[in-house]
Design an enzyme around this catalytic site. Structure first.
Site, PDB file in Angstrom:
ATOM      1  CE  LYS A 191     -24.554  11.101 -18.704  1.00  0.00           C
ATOM      2  NZ  LYS A 191     -23.873  10.351 -19.792  1.00  0.00           N
TER       3      LYS A 191
ATOM      4  CE1 TYR B 148     -21.744   6.970 -16.326  1.00  0.00           C
ATOM      5  CE2 TYR B 148     -20.829   8.942 -15.324  1.00  0.00           C
ATOM      6  CZ  TYR B 148     -21.826   8.322 -16.068  1.00  0.00           C
ATOM      7  OH  TYR B 148     -22.876   9.060 -16.559  1.00  0.00           O
TER       8      TYR B 148
ATOM      9  CG  PHE C 171     -15.653   6.012 -22.914  1.00  0.00           C
ATOM     10  CD1 PHE C 171     -16.497   6.157 -21.817  1.00  0.00           C
ATOM     11  CD2 PHE C 171     -15.649   4.785 -23.584  1.00  0.00           C
ATOM     12  CE1 PHE C 171     -17.305   5.115 -21.388  1.00  0.00           C
ATOM     13  CE2 PHE C 171     -16.453   3.734 -23.162  1.00  0.00           C
ATOM     14  CZ  PHE C 171     -17.281   3.909 -22.059  1.00  0.00           C
TER      15      PHE C 171
ATOM     16  CB  THR D 136     -25.393   4.851 -25.183  1.00  0.00           C
ATOM     17  OG1 THR D 136     -25.904   3.866 -24.272  1.00  0.00           O
ATOM     18  CG2 THR D 136     -24.217   5.570 -24.532  1.00  0.00           C
TER      19      THR D 136
ATOM     20  CG  ASN E 148     -25.210  10.526 -23.257  1.00  0.00           C
ATOM     21  OD1 ASN E 148     -24.992  11.086 -22.181  1.00  0.00           O
ATOM     22  ND2 ASN E 148     -25.058   9.228 -23.425  1.00  0.00           N
TER      23      ASN E 148
ATOM     24  CG  HIS F  51     -26.576   8.020 -15.244  1.00  0.00           C
ATOM     25  ND1 HIS F  51     -25.747   7.039 -15.748  1.00  0.00           N
ATOM     26  CD2 HIS F  51     -27.075   7.538 -14.070  1.00  0.00           C
ATOM     27  CE1 HIS F  51     -25.734   6.018 -14.887  1.00  0.00           C
ATOM     28  NE2 HIS F  51     -26.523   6.302 -13.864  1.00  0.00           N
TER      29      HIS F  51
ATOM     30  CD  GLU G 169     -26.183   4.019 -11.245  1.00  0.00           C
ATOM     31  OE1 GLU G 169     -27.267   4.569 -11.565  1.00  0.00           O
ATOM     32  OE2 GLU G 169     -25.481   3.400 -12.064  1.00  0.00           O
TER      33      GLU G 169
HETATM   34  P1  IDP Z   1     -25.584   4.535 -20.759  1.00  0.00           P
HETATM   35  O1  IDP Z   1     -25.374   5.953 -20.256  1.00  0.00           O
HETATM   36  O2  IDP Z   1     -26.567   4.504 -21.893  1.00  0.00           O
HETATM   37  O3  IDP Z   1     -25.903   3.550 -19.655  1.00  0.00           O
HETATM   38  P2  IDP Z   1     -22.893   3.424 -20.792  1.00  0.00           P
HETATM   39  O4  IDP Z   1     -22.406   2.401 -21.755  1.00  0.00           O
HETATM   40  O5  IDP Z   1     -23.135   2.995 -19.366  1.00  0.00           O
HETATM   41  O6  IDP Z   1     -24.203   4.085 -21.410  1.00  0.00           O
HETATM   42  O7  IDP Z   1     -21.828   4.603 -20.812  1.00  0.00           O
HETATM   43  C1  IDP Z   1     -21.869   5.626 -19.831  1.00  0.00           C
HETATM   44  C2  IDP Z   1     -21.640   6.948 -20.521  1.00  0.00           C
HETATM   45  O8  IDP Z   1     -20.324   6.980 -21.043  1.00  0.00           O
HETATM   46  C3  IDP Z   1     -22.549   7.203 -21.716  1.00  0.00           C
HETATM   47  O9  IDP Z   1     -23.789   7.777 -21.360  1.00  0.00           O
HETATM   48  C4  IDP Z   1     -21.729   8.137 -22.572  1.00  0.00           C
HETATM   49  O10 IDP Z   1     -21.871   9.485 -22.129  1.00  0.00           O
HETATM   50  C5  IDP Z   1     -20.303   7.679 -22.276  1.00  0.00           C
HETATM   51  N1  IDP Z   1     -19.808   6.759 -23.312  1.00  0.00           N
HETATM   52  C6  IDP Z   1     -20.186   5.489 -23.512  1.00  0.00           C
HETATM   53  N2  IDP Z   1     -19.510   4.919 -24.522  1.00  0.00           N
HETATM   54  C7  IDP Z   1     -18.661   5.880 -24.974  1.00  0.00           C
HETATM   55  C8  IDP Z   1     -17.677   5.915 -26.011  1.00  0.00           C
HETATM   56  O11 IDP Z   1     -17.437   4.941 -26.735  1.00  0.00           O
HETATM   57  N3  IDP Z   1     -17.025   7.103 -26.160  1.00  0.00           N
HETATM   58  C9  IDP Z   1     -17.264   8.197 -25.387  1.00  0.00           C
HETATM   59  N4  IDP Z   1     -18.185   8.197 -24.387  1.00  0.00           N
HETATM   60  C10 IDP Z   1     -18.870   7.050 -24.192  1.00  0.00           C
HETATM   61 MG    MG Z   2     -24.742   2.858 -18.111  1.00  0.00          MG
END
Ligand code: IDP
Ligand code: MG
Length: 134
Positions: A10, A50, A58, A92, A113, A116, A127
Site C-alpha cells: 500500500k 474493496y 471506513f 489487520t 497497515n 494487502h 483480484e
Molecule cells: P485485511 O486487509 O486484513 O484483509 P479487511 O477487513 O479486508 O482486512 O479490511 C481491508 C482494509 O481496510 C484493512 O487492511 C484496513 O486497512 C482497512 N480497515 C479494516 N477495518 C477498518 C476499520 O475498522 N477502520 C479503518 N480501516 C479499516
Molecule cells: Mg481483506
C-alpha cells in the site's frame, strides 16, 4: 496445493521504502513473485478490490488512501500461497499483529497497515483479474 495470490504494498509501504524488505519476506518462505509493477490505482480498481466493504464507515477513507500514492501490485505463487501470505502479513490492526509479521513489524495504524493480500483463492482470482486482467 499450488496457488496464486494478489499482494499489494500500500502507499505507506512504498513511501516508507519497505518494498525490498516485504518482497524479501515473501521470497524467503519460497514463494515466487510472478508479476510485479509499481503503479497508481484508479478509483474504480480500488472500489472493486474493496467491494465487500462498501457502505462500512471506513470504506471511503480506505479507497481514498489506497489511491493516494503509488502502490506495488504483485502476483505471488507457490504452495498454499494465499494462507502463507496472510500469515506473513499478520493481523489487520498492526497493534494486534504479532512481532515478526509485516504489519506487526512495520504497520503504524489500521488504515496504514502496509500490505494487502487476498483472503481466499476465490478472492485471489477476482483480484488478479482486477489488477492484471484475465
Ligand atoms: P485485511 O486487509 O486484513 O484483509 P479487511 O477487513 O479486508 O482486512 O479490511 C481491508 C482494509 O481496510 C484493512 O487492511 C484496513 O486497512 C482497512 N480497515 C479494516 N477495518 C477498518 C476499520 O475498522 N477502520 C479503518 N480501516 C479499516
Ligand atoms: Mg481483506
Amino acid at each position: 496445493m499450488e496457488q496464486r495470490t494478489y499482494v499489494m504494498i500500500k502507499p505507506d509501504g512504498v513511501a516508507r521504502g519497505l518494498v525490498g524488505r516485504i518482497v524479501g519476506r515473501i521470497e524467503d518462505v519460497g514463494l515466487a513473485v510472478e508479476r510485479m509493477e509499481l503503479t497508481s490505482l484508479t478509483r474504480e480498481q480500488a472500489a472493486a478490490n474493496y467491494a465487500e466493504h462498501e457502505g462500512k464507515p471506513f470504506y471511503e477513507d480506505l479507497v481514498g488512501y489506497v489511491t493516494s500514492g503509488p502502490v506495488v501490485k504483485m502476483v505471488v505463487a507457490g504452495e498454499e500461497a494465499v494462507g502463507i501470505v496472510r500469515k506473513l502479513m499478520g493481523a489487520t490492526d498492526p497493534r494486534d499483529a504479532a512481532p515478526g509479521t509485516i504489519r506487526g513489524d512495520f504497520g503504524l495504524s489500521l488504515d496504514a497497515n502496509i500490505v494487502h493480500g487476498s483472503d481466499s483463492p476465490a478472492s485471489a482470482e477476482r483480484e488478479i483479474a482486477i489488477f492484471f486482467g484475465a
